[in-house]
Design a protein around this motif. Structure first.
Motif, PDB file in Angstrom:
ATOM      1  N   UNK A 254      -4.534  39.909   7.189  1.00 29.62           N
ATOM      2  CA  UNK A 254      -3.205  40.361   7.567  1.00 29.62           C
ATOM      3  C   UNK A 254      -3.296  41.770   8.149  1.00 29.62           C
ATOM      4  N   UNK A 255      -2.570  42.026   9.238  1.00 31.14           N
ATOM      5  CA  UNK A 255      -2.548  43.355   9.834  1.00 31.14           C
ATOM      6  C   UNK A 255      -1.288  44.078   9.399  1.00 31.14           C
ATOM      7  N   UNK A 256      -1.448  45.317   8.945  1.00 28.76           N
ATOM      8  CA  UNK A 256      -0.322  46.122   8.500  1.00 28.76           C
ATOM      9  C   UNK A 256       0.130  47.055   9.618  1.00 28.76           C
ATOM     10  N   UNK A 257       1.444  47.135   9.799  1.00 30.32           N
ATOM     11  CA  UNK A 257       2.044  48.013  10.810  1.00 30.32           C
ATOM     12  C   UNK A 257       2.742  49.156  10.099  1.00 30.32           C
ATOM     13  N   UNK A 258       2.260  50.355  10.307  1.00 29.37           N
ATOM     14  CA  UNK A 258       2.815  51.529   9.645  1.00 29.37           C
ATOM     15  C   UNK A 258       4.245  51.795  10.115  1.00 29.37           C
ATOM     16  N   UNK A 259       5.144  52.006   9.164  1.00 31.24           N
ATOM     17  CA  UNK A 259       6.525  52.363   9.472  1.00 31.24           C
ATOM     18  C   UNK A 259       6.736  53.867   9.259  1.00 31.24           C
ATOM     19  N   UNK A 260       6.286  54.374   8.123  1.00 25.66           N
ATOM     20  CA  UNK A 260       6.394  55.806   7.866  1.00 25.66           C
ATOM     21  C   UNK A 260       5.357  56.215   6.818  1.00 25.66           C
ATOM     22  N   UNK A 261       5.075  57.505   6.772  1.00 25.09           N
ATOM     23  CA  UNK A 261       4.138  58.057   5.803  1.00 25.09           C
ATOM     24  C   UNK A 261       4.568  59.461   5.415  1.00 25.09           C
TER      25      UNK A 261
ATOM     26  N   UNK B 115       2.383  62.973  16.800  1.00 20.85           N
ATOM     27  CA  UNK B 115       1.940  62.417  18.082  1.00 20.85           C
ATOM     28  C   UNK B 115       1.442  60.995  17.906  1.00 20.85           C
ATOM     29  N   UNK B 116       1.407  60.260  19.011  1.00 15.99           N
ATOM     30  CA  UNK B 116       1.056  58.837  18.987  1.00 15.99           C
ATOM     31  C   UNK B 116      -0.359  58.603  18.478  1.00 15.99           C
ATOM     32  N   UNK B 117      -1.291  59.481  18.871  1.00 19.84           N
ATOM     33  CA  UNK B 117      -2.680  59.290  18.449  1.00 19.84           C
ATOM     34  C   UNK B 117      -2.820  59.422  16.932  1.00 19.84           C
ATOM     35  N   UNK B 118      -2.157  60.424  16.356  1.00 21.09           N
ATOM     36  CA  UNK B 118      -2.224  60.616  14.905  1.00 21.09           C
ATOM     37  C   UNK B 118      -1.591  59.435  14.171  1.00 21.09           C
ATOM     38  N   UNK B 119      -0.491  58.931  14.705  1.00 17.54           N
ATOM     39  CA  UNK B 119       0.152  57.760  14.102  1.00 17.54           C
ATOM     40  C   UNK B 119      -0.795  56.563  14.129  1.00 17.54           C
TER      41      UNK B 119
END
Length: 271
Positions: free
Chosen positions: A9-16, A127-131
């Protein structure tokens, strides 16, 4: 659910969010529209989720499904990663994905804390890269959790393996169970045991009344049957997870053992 069904299963990060020293919880119970992970770097807290309760401390992960009430009580101030995520291919209110347990204590602590350290370093970056990097580390945390759950499954299942008075053959059954779902040569095992292939087969049959190959086939067919019912994998994908080269060969072996083709088995037994 069998932990073997979860690792892909692939997890998609929403927030951290990261809390360096959280003294208390703002709410003693909360419900979330997404999956939530509490990853503990230091400290301790008590939790209760869907009837499962316990304590979580440094190096442990707690997963809360969407819609479940997450009860928590501070025991010691926490160094805590609070992460929201969804599974790829599903909406935020996906029906609860059954986990073996809401808690995981990965054995590879060095890798776990390395991931958490990088996430801590990036927790304020927008930034997008860090996310993207944080999402990669989240998925590695998931892999560590799955490995821990699989080890727990394996321990339970090893206790159910046949036992004989021949301790060497008991070691052989454990080795075969651990390696059954990947291609291997039976000669590899007989050599490790200090036996010729013929000696090994005869001694194994005497101990368990079946050959090593028959034992492995029974494990693989049982695993294939579980995956047919618990997943939507294709036959080729199931074959790969069970140690067979392709779905065609798996279908032949399965039909001979179960008396019906895999497609028929899936059709008749799914609820």
């Amino acid at each position: 659910m069998d932990a073997h069904c979860l690792w892909d299963r692939q997890l998609l990060l929403d927030y951290h969010f990261y809390f360096e020293r959280k003294e208390q919880f703002e709410m003693q119970a909360d419900t979330y529209p997404v999956w939530v992970l509490f990853a503990v770097e230091m400290g301790k807290f008590r939790y209760r989720i869907d009837g499962e309760s316990g304590e979580a401390s440094a190096g442990e992960l707690i997963f809360c499904p969407p819609g479940s009430t997450f009860h928590r009580e501070m025991v010691q101030p926490l160094g805590l990663h609070y992460i929201g995520f969804n599974f790829a291919g599903s909406g935020p209110f996906e029906s609860k994905q059954a986990l073996p347990t809401v808690k995981s204590h990965p054995t590879d602590g060095k890798r776990l804390f390395s991931n958490l350290a990088y996430m801590r370093k990036l927790h304020l970056a927008g930034d997008a890269r860090s996310f993207h990097r944080k999402q990669m580390m989240l998925n590695d945390l998931w892999q560590l959790a799955c490995e821990d759950w699989e080890d727990g499954d394996l321990k339970d299942q090893l206790e159910d393996l046949p036992v004989s008075e021949d301790e060497l053959m008991n070691r052989a059954t454990e080795w075969l169970y651990r390696h059954a779902y990947a291609p291997f040569g039976m000669n590899d095992l007989s050599g490790q045991l200090g036996l010729s292939p013929v000696q090994f087969t005869r001694r194994f049959r005497k101990a368990f009344r079946l050959t090593p190959s028959e034992f492995v086939k029974s494990l693989r067919v049982r695993k294939a049957a579980e995956l047919l019912l618990d997943t939507d994998m294709t036959l080729d994908q199931i074959a790969d997870r069970c140690g067979y080269e392709n779905g065609f060969y798996l279908s032949l072996v399965f039909a001979k053992s179960m008396g019906m083709r895999p497609s028929k088995y899936r059709e008749m037994n799914r609820v």
